[in-house]
Design an enzyme around this catalytic site. Structure first.
Site, PDB file in Angstrom:
ATOM      1  N   CYS A   6       0.836  -1.206   0.000  1.00  0.00           N
ATOM      2  CA  CYS A   6       0.000   0.000   0.000  1.00  0.00           C
ATOM      3  C   CYS A   6       0.871   1.256   0.000  1.00  0.00           C
ATOM      4  O   CYS A   6       1.764   1.393   0.841  1.00  0.00           O
ATOM      5  CB  CYS A   6      -0.912  -0.009   1.235  1.00  0.00           C
TER       6      CYS A   6
ATOM      7  N   HIS B   4       1.632  -7.830  -6.563  1.00  0.00           N
ATOM      8  CA  HIS B   4       0.934  -6.844  -7.383  1.00  0.00           C
ATOM      9  C   HIS B   4       1.966  -6.385  -8.416  1.00  0.00           C
ATOM     10  O   HIS B   4       2.933  -5.708  -8.075  1.00  0.00           O
ATOM     11  CB  HIS B   4       0.438  -5.682  -6.504  1.00  0.00           C
TER      12      HIS B   4
ATOM     13  N   GLY C 257      -3.209  -7.856 -10.145  1.00  0.00           N
ATOM     14  CA  GLY C 257      -3.164  -6.615 -10.923  1.00  0.00           C
ATOM     15  C   GLY C 257      -3.804  -6.784 -12.281  1.00  0.00           C
ATOM     16  O   GLY C 257      -3.315  -7.550 -13.123  1.00  0.00           O
TER      17      GLY C 257
ATOM     18  N   GLY D 190      -8.716  -8.002  -7.449  1.00  0.00           N
ATOM     19  CA  GLY D 190      -9.028  -6.851  -6.604  1.00  0.00           C
ATOM     20  C   GLY D 190     -10.279  -6.143  -7.063  1.00  0.00           C
ATOM     21  O   GLY D 190     -11.403  -6.555  -6.761  1.00  0.00           O
TER      22      GLY D 190
END
Ligand SMILES: Cc1cc2nc3c(=O)[nH]c(=O)nc-3n(C[C@H](O)[C@H](O)[C@H](O)COP(=O)(O)O)c2cc1C
Length: 313
Positions: A83, A154, A195, A216
């Site tokens: 993040c 990711h 991703g 996601g």
């Protein structure tokens, strides 16, 4: 995913797929250790397999979170090293930890020895100028040696300055090739790619290279994608439930939660994308968005919205 993968969302997805592993929103060590852990950690037994995702960088605190994860019977505890938000950076966790592999390794080792729950890491392929393959491989090697056998990658880097979290999910290019190189170089590790994966076909294609895929945003905007996952990805037998069957199964849960005082909107917001691509989808979204927040709104709102969909079909 923050603000999305709460227990109501997870319950909904679990009605569609028994086998998909679900993740909580990222919970900080501070929220877990100084807040009300029960409020954050309780879940419905049907949500298994379920991973608790934590954000933090203090080994002792993370170890206590791992103990909580074990006490609450989570199937995995996942450390967020991906993040890029300012708030997370100022707490010295999330993606900025990619530059501190030894600290992440210490966190992982302490968590592993604190509780009998598998410890995994979700990370990017790099941050800022710290983005060579060698640095990524060194990060993975160091953290794997500390006891992490599963990495969720990711497949884009993050810019910690200058890009918002949203831009950091869109601007840096996706580099599946770099994630694939990790799988080549660390064949014994479980590498899950994340991703930009939006379809069953894309899942299949990535599963030729990787051990798993993580979805996601598409899970939020088009949750019905998961209705076919058990059959088409996990190879189980059975039939794909219709959207209306899913609603029928979700309504008793909603009624139960309403009785516990949960506002209707907290549950219906996860249904906004259920009819994505179907006739009446816009009316469905609008009706739910307008009616569910009203004081005293109950399951009749869902029934009313369903009438609209039937009329549009
Ligand atoms: C609203 C929102 C909240 C997110 N929250 C988290 C989070 O709590 N933890 C995490 O690891 N990633 C979080 N992410 C990032 C996603 O997990 C994922 O890595 C990213 O969106 C790329 O995958 P996708 O293209 O399938 O969406 C979030 C993304 C969005 C859009």
């Amino acid at each position: 995913m923050l603000d999305y993968t709460d227990r109501h969302f997870r319950f909904l997805i679990r009605l569609m797929s028994r086998h998909t592993r679900l993740y909580t929103e990222m919970l900080t060590t501070g929220a877990l250790l100084h807040g009300d852990p029960r409020r954050h950690l309780e879940f419905d037994l049907t949500e298994h397999p379920l991973a608790l995702q934590v954000g933090g960088s203090e080994p002792g605190e993370l170890a206590r979170c791992a103990q909580l994860a074990a006490d609450f019977n989570y199937d995995e505890i996942n450390l967020n090293v991906g993040c890029p938000s300012k708030r997370v950076q100022s707490g010295r966790f999330g993606a900025c930890l990619m530059t501190e592999p030894r600290l992440v390794a210490e966190c992982v080792a302490t968590m592993v020895s604190a509780a009998a729950v598998p410890v995994t890491v979700k990370t990017r392929i790099g941050v800022d100028r710290h983005d060579s393959y060698e640095q990524l491989a060194m990060f993975v090697r160091t953290v794997a040696n500390a006891g992490c056998g599963v990495f969720i990658i990711h497949a884009r880097k993050a810019w910690l300055q200058g890009l918002s979290p949203r831009q950091n999910r869109e601007v840096p290019p996706l580099r599946y090739d770099i994630a694939a190189r990790l799988k080549d170089d660390f064949p014994d590790l479980i590498i899950i790619v994340n991703g930009g994966i939006q379809t069953l076909a894309a899942m299949h294609s990535h599963l030729l290279t990787f051990d798993g895929v993580m979805i996601g945003r598409e899970a939020c905007s088009n949750p019905y994608l998961f209705a076919a996952v058990d059959l088409k990805v996990f190879g189980t037998r059975g039939t794909v439930p219709t959207r209306e069957q899913l609603l029928d199964a979700y309504i008793p849960y909603v009624e139960n939660q309403l009785q516990k005082g949960v506002p209707l909107q907290r549950m219906t917001r996860h249904l906004l994308g259920l009819f994505q691509g179907c006739p009446g989808a816009r009316q469905w979204r609008r009706y739910l968005s307008e009616q569910a927040p009203r004081t005293g709104a109950g399951v009749e709102v869902l029934k009313g919205a369903t009438q609209l969909i039937r009329a549009a079909a």
